[in-house]
Design an enzyme around this catalytic site. Structure first.
Site, PDB file in Angstrom:
ATOM      1  N   ARG A  65       0.711  -1.071  -0.009  1.00 34.57           N
ATOM      2  CA  ARG A  65       0.178   0.065  -0.005  1.00 34.57           C
ATOM      3  C   ARG A  65       0.921   1.232   0.022  1.00 34.57           C
ATOM      4  NH1 ARG A  65      -4.998  -1.884   4.450  1.00 34.57           N
ATOM      5  NH2 ARG A  65      -5.133  -3.709   3.124  1.00 34.57           N
ATOM      6  N   ARG A  83       2.131   1.325  10.163  1.00 37.49           N
ATOM      7  CA  ARG A  83       1.764   1.757   8.898  1.00 37.49           C
ATOM      8  C   ARG A  83       2.826   1.574   7.806  1.00 37.49           C
ATOM      9  NH1 ARG A  83      -3.091   3.973   8.237  1.00 37.49           N
ATOM     10  NH2 ARG A  83      -3.232   4.576  10.235  1.00 37.49           N
ATOM     11  N   GLU A 139      -6.640  -0.977  15.467  1.00 38.37           N
ATOM     12  CA  GLU A 139      -7.372  -2.036  14.487  1.00 38.37           C
ATOM     13  C   GLU A 139      -6.452  -3.097  13.839  1.00 38.37           C
ATOM     14  OE1 GLU A 139      -7.859  -2.943  10.097  1.00 38.37           O
ATOM     15  OE2 GLU A 139      -7.954  -0.749  10.447  1.00 38.37           O
ATOM     16  N   SER A 148     -10.404  -6.191  10.155  1.00 44.38           N
ATOM     17  CA  SER A 148     -11.630  -5.644   9.465  1.00 44.38           C
ATOM     18  C   SER A 148     -12.379  -6.659   9.036  1.00 44.38           C
ATOM     19  CB  SER A 148     -11.494  -4.343   8.571  1.00 44.38           C
ATOM     20  OG  SER A 148     -11.314  -3.225   9.259  1.00 44.38           O
ATOM     21  N   ARG A 154       0.925  -6.248  12.777  1.00 41.50           N
ATOM     22  CA  ARG A 154       0.207  -5.538  13.870  1.00 41.50           C
ATOM     23  C   ARG A 154       0.233  -6.594  15.250  1.00 41.50           C
ATOM     24  NH1 ARG A 154      -3.978  -0.498  12.426  1.00 41.50           N
ATOM     25  NH2 ARG A 154      -2.314   0.373  11.245  1.00 41.50           N
TER      26      ARG A 154
END
Length: 427
Positions: free
Chosen positions: A261, A276, A348, A351, A394
């Site tokens: 990403r 991130r 988070e 999801s 994470r």
């Protein structure tokens, strides 16, 4: 992609539904007008074709009677020219409508709460006890760098910012986490393991909703392919263009892959550490099922992700995302947020989203419902779901921060010790 029938039959309800997504009412009214133009041009073309058919029949009759056909032929030529102009107008209206609809997000489930951002998300449940530390707990990058096993400087030299180089036991711990998650979903949760391509074409990205709206978030190759931002893209596209057998549904796929990403919209956010990254490992789950079962499948998928965190004994909470925080392709999303002691906050880690028929329409993924009469049932669109099961990087962060010891060492969660050669501690 949206069902035009809903837009045409009840445009005010459609505008209200998109209003919950903060879509401009002016833009929506323009889409309603475009949809009306498409219908008007389509009806006009149908009438034109009927007229041309009548003229062709008249010419045939005149020929049988030996009469002059010149005037009727001229009329037919005029109708043909009119039809060609109508086709141009229809194509133009269809293109404008399609381009506008491609930019619209999915319609939200009625259970999704209103709200502009994450502050309006609603906590559904919590698991685990938050550990009390004698001294202020450290963040993962402080722990990793002190161990000499998390190297941001070398990664930056090789690749630039937002990359991490793991060494030794931390590299092995990351690998152990991914394998543990993958094995759990395959052996206990009934998912089929897939090793998908890590590059996909434009059609695949369009099908799951990354294109055209989010192109700046993607890495594109020189030959027009894209590095996957998540394994959701290749896994969901397995059903693209297919008419699936009802007896084989639901299809459940899982994969352990890197994700890529650009993080174009996150300048200044989480610049320290691994939270991130441009490249990270993630275990993804995808389900392809019928409209009648997708809500239950959503709950099941979320429980599969929760089981990962519970086996690792990591405190977490389940959040129902509000309208402003729900992703583009999703009708309803649960986020799992893991507790990070070093930050003193939940972040988070998974999801899980029910996209209903939104992606299926974009990629033309269908199934044939059960036959209820003498004729086979007409194919209908499947519902697609996806969820992180979970983000490996994470999870590594959460293990480091929740299992840290006063001397800077890290206790290895019991469930991971077999994959770590029986080790109980990193230090």
């Amino acid at each position: 992609m949206h069902d035009l029938k809903i837009l045409r039959d009840d445009p005010e309800a459609f505008i209200a539904a998109m209003g919950r997504r903060a879509v401009s009412e002016v833009a929506l009214r323009e889409i309603v007008v475009a949809a009306g133009e498409v219908r008007a041009h389509t009806n006009a073309m149908q009438r034109n074709q009927e007229d041309r058919n009548k003229i062709a029949a008249q010419i045939a009759q005149l020929l049988r009677e030996g009469k002059d056909i010149a005037a009727t032929q001229r009329q037919g030529a005029q109708e043909k020219a009119l039809g060609e102009r109508q086709q141009i107008s229809l194509t133009d209206s269809q293109n404008r409508l399609s381009n506008a609809l491609f930019q619209l997000p999915n319609i939200l489930d009625p259970e999704v709460p209103d709200g502009a951002d994450e502050t309006a998300n609603v906590e559904q449940s919590q698991f685990g006890l938050i550990r009390n530390f004698e001294a202020p707990p450290k963040q993962h990058f402080e722990l990793g760098e002190a161990l000499g096993l998390m190297d941001f400087a070398t990664a930056g030299k090789i690749a630039g910012s937002r990359f991490t180089l793991l060494r030794g036991d931390l590299a092995r711990l990351e690998r152990a986490l991914g394998q543990f998650m993958l094995d759990l979903h395959v052996t206990e949760h009934g998912y089929t393991e897939i090793a998908p391509p890590l590059m996909v074409n434009e059609a695949a990205m369009f099908g799951t909703g990354q294109l055209p709206k989010f192109e700046e978030d993607l890495f594109k190759t020189t030959d027009g392919r894209y590095l996957i931002p998540t394994a959701e893209v290749p896994l969901t596209n397995i059903a693209a263009g297919e008419i699936l057998d009802l007896a084989k549904l639901p299809l459940r796929f899982t994969a352990l892959t890197p994700s890529f990403r650009s993080e174009a919209g996150s300048a200044g956010r989480d610049t320290r550490g691994m939270l991130r990254q441009h490249q990270f490992w993630k275990v993804e789950m995808v389900s392809i099922t019928t409209p009648e079962t997708s809500a239950d499948e959503h709950e099941r998928m979320t429980r599969c992700a929760e089981t990962v965190l519970e086996r690792l004994e990591l405190p977490y909470r389940r959040m129902l995302l509000c309208a402003g925080d729900t992703g583009f392709s999703s009708a309803k999303t649960y986020d799992l947020e893991v507790w990070l002691p070093g930050q003193g906050a939940y972040r988070e880690i998974s999801s899980c989203s029910n996209c209903r028929a939104f992606q299926a329409r974009r990629m033309n993924a269908r199934y044939r419902p059960a036959q209820s009469g003498p004729k086979p049932a007409k194919p209908d669109f499947v519902h697609t779901l996806n969820g992180s099961g979970v983000a490996v990087g994470r999870a590594l962060i959460a293990v480091l921060e929740n299992y840290q010891n006063a001397d800077g060492s890290i206790t290895i969660p019991e469930v991971l010790r077999p994959a770590m050669g029986g080790k109980t501690r990193i230090g």
